[in-house]
Design an enzyme around this catalytic site. Structure first.
Site, PDB file in Angstrom:
ATOM      1  N   CYS A   1     -23.288  15.981 -13.618  1.00 30.43           N
ATOM      2  CA  CYS A   1     -24.532  15.639 -12.933  1.00 30.43           C
ATOM      3  C   CYS A   1     -25.468  16.846 -12.864  1.00 30.43           C
ATOM      4  O   CYS A   1     -25.320  17.713 -11.996  1.00 30.43           O
ATOM      5  CB  CYS A   1     -24.218  15.122 -11.535  1.00 30.43           C
ATOM      6  SG  CYS A   1     -25.702  14.764 -10.596  1.00 30.43           S
TER       7      CYS A   1
ATOM      8  N   CYS B   1     -27.409  17.230  -9.636  1.00 32.68           N
ATOM      9  CA  CYS B   1     -26.623  17.725  -8.487  1.00 32.68           C
ATOM     10  C   CYS B   1     -26.399  19.237  -8.613  1.00 32.68           C
ATOM     11  O   CYS B   1     -26.467  19.967  -7.639  1.00 32.68           O
ATOM     12  CB  CYS B   1     -25.240  17.084  -8.420  1.00 32.68           C
ATOM     13  SG  CYS B   1     -25.192  15.340  -8.723  1.00 32.68           S
ATOM     14  N   ASP B   2     -26.068  19.682  -9.823  1.00 29.47           N
ATOM     15  CA  ASP B   2     -25.547  21.045  -9.987  1.00 29.47           C
ATOM     16  C   ASP B   2     -26.449  21.993 -10.783  1.00 29.47           C
ATOM     17  O   ASP B   2     -26.156  23.189 -10.859  1.00 29.47           O
ATOM     18  CB  ASP B   2     -24.171  20.982 -10.683  1.00 29.47           C
ATOM     19  CG  ASP B   2     -23.178  20.169  -9.874  1.00 29.47           C
ATOM     20  OD1 ASP B   2     -23.263  20.220  -8.637  1.00 29.47           O
ATOM     21  OD2 ASP B   2     -22.350  19.464 -10.475  1.00 29.47           O
TER      22      ASP B   2
END
Ligand code: NDP
Length: 312
Positions: A138, A141-142
């Site tokens: 992701c 997300c990261d």
């Protein structure tokens, strides 16, 4: 079973666009739906950024914000939205038995399955070893952790292109590793990737091993045409090779295809068990869009309502 069973007219498992749309329709039809949100409340849209193709948002909307709106709309009509994961089901007779978090049993007169799909992994040992230490599925997300660094994305579909474009805004350099010599992604997405100066597409290659010490510092790739092995120095490795439907708990009870997508009747969300309906990505291996998921969520609630009316 430590707690007493609870009986509901309409149980919805999963909380993406399909689940919430089913909830809005079921609540407005007075079915008093109970929804268990699952492992990732809000579903896959909570790990994306801009959604530009959902009608009604002319300037686009952030995925997480959109899912908060979906939830509010479902709750406004009385949906009982709860944290919890369906861990077992018995669909052999009605009411269906659904166990939540391995302890709470619900007896459901109708069941709407909207459990969606999850990211697939390559299956490399090193991928698990470095998960959370340089390996991710992701980017939104990261990606933040790799600002100014070099990363690789693997895949050739819309997800891979979207992740690569997103990372290109944060990172110094992005390698897009694809196993063929053409991308599967839509033309618009391909264009975005080609336009970015810091994305380099590595055609006809597959990752063989992710390497590092405490965290990732490289990936070993193989040229599928020549067998030649090379190494790319990267600090982040993002897997974007598609999704797997979240249907494991229904194995042996509902008809599904070889990949695990639940099979529904044509023009319907009816599964192989009357009274059990499936909506969204768990039954759709073709379109997989938020708006199509929402459409099938609406169908599932209308079909559940009709099913209950026919039982009276
Ligand atoms: P796809 O199934 O479309 O693409 C998966 C990609 O990963 C393919 O290029 C495939 O290669 C590659 N791949 C699969 N397995 C492996 C493997 N083991 N090793 C190396 N490469 C592999 O999945 P996506 O998640 O990209 O997209 C799913 C759906 O969601 C699509 O319908 C897409 O259009 C939609 N989507 C739409 C978005 C948007 O509109 N904003 C954003 C993201 C997704 P190959 O091509 O060779 O098969």
């Amino acid at each position: 079973m430590s707690e007493k069973s609870e009986r509901v007219k309409c149980l919805i498992v999963g909380s993406g666009p399909a689940g919430y749309t089913a909830a809005i329709y079921a609540a407005r039809a007075d079915l008093k739906p109970v929804m268990y949100q699952g492992l990732q409340p809000g579903g896959q849209l909570t790990i994306t950024t801009d959604v530009e193709n959902y009608p009604g948002y002319p300037d686009g909307v952030q995925g997480p914000e959109m899912m908060v709106d979906f939830q509010k709309q479902a709750e406004r009509f009385g949906t009982d939205v709860r944290f919890g994961l369906a861990t077992a089901v018995d669909l052999s007779e009605r009411p269906f038995k659904v166990t939540v978090d391995e302890k709470h049993e619900i007896l459901a007169e109708t069941l709407i399955i909207s459990t969606g799909a999850s990211a697939k992994w390559l299956g490399l040992e090193s991928e698990q070893k470095y998960n959370g230490f340089g390996v991710s599925a992701c980017a939104t997300c990261d990606g933040f952790f790799y600002r100014g660094q070099t990363v690789a994305v693997v895949g050739g579909g819309d997800t891979a292109c979207e992740e690569a474009s997103y990372l290109a805004k944060l990172c110094k350099k992005v390698y897009l590793i694809h196993r063929r010599d053409e991308l599967r992604a839509s033309k618009a997405m391909q264009h975005r990737v080609m336009k970015a100066e810091n994305i380099e597409i590595i055609w006809n290659h597959i990752p063989k091993e992710i390497v590092g010490d405490k965290a990732v510092n490289g990936v070993i790739i193989e040229d599928v045409t020549s067998g030649k092995i090379t190494r790319l120095d990267v600090e982040g490795f993002f897997v974007a090779i598609g999704h797997k439907p979240n249907s494991d708990i229904f194995k042996g009870q509902l008809e599904m295809d070889d990949a695990g997508y639940l099979i529904t009747k044509p023009d319907s969300t009816q599964t192989s068990v009357p009274g059990v309906f499936a909506a969204g990505d768990v039954q759709d291996n073709v379109f997989r869009q938020a708006v199509t998921a929402a459409g099938t969520g609406c169908m599932a609630a209308l079909e559940a309502e009709r099913f209950l009316a026919d039982q009276d």
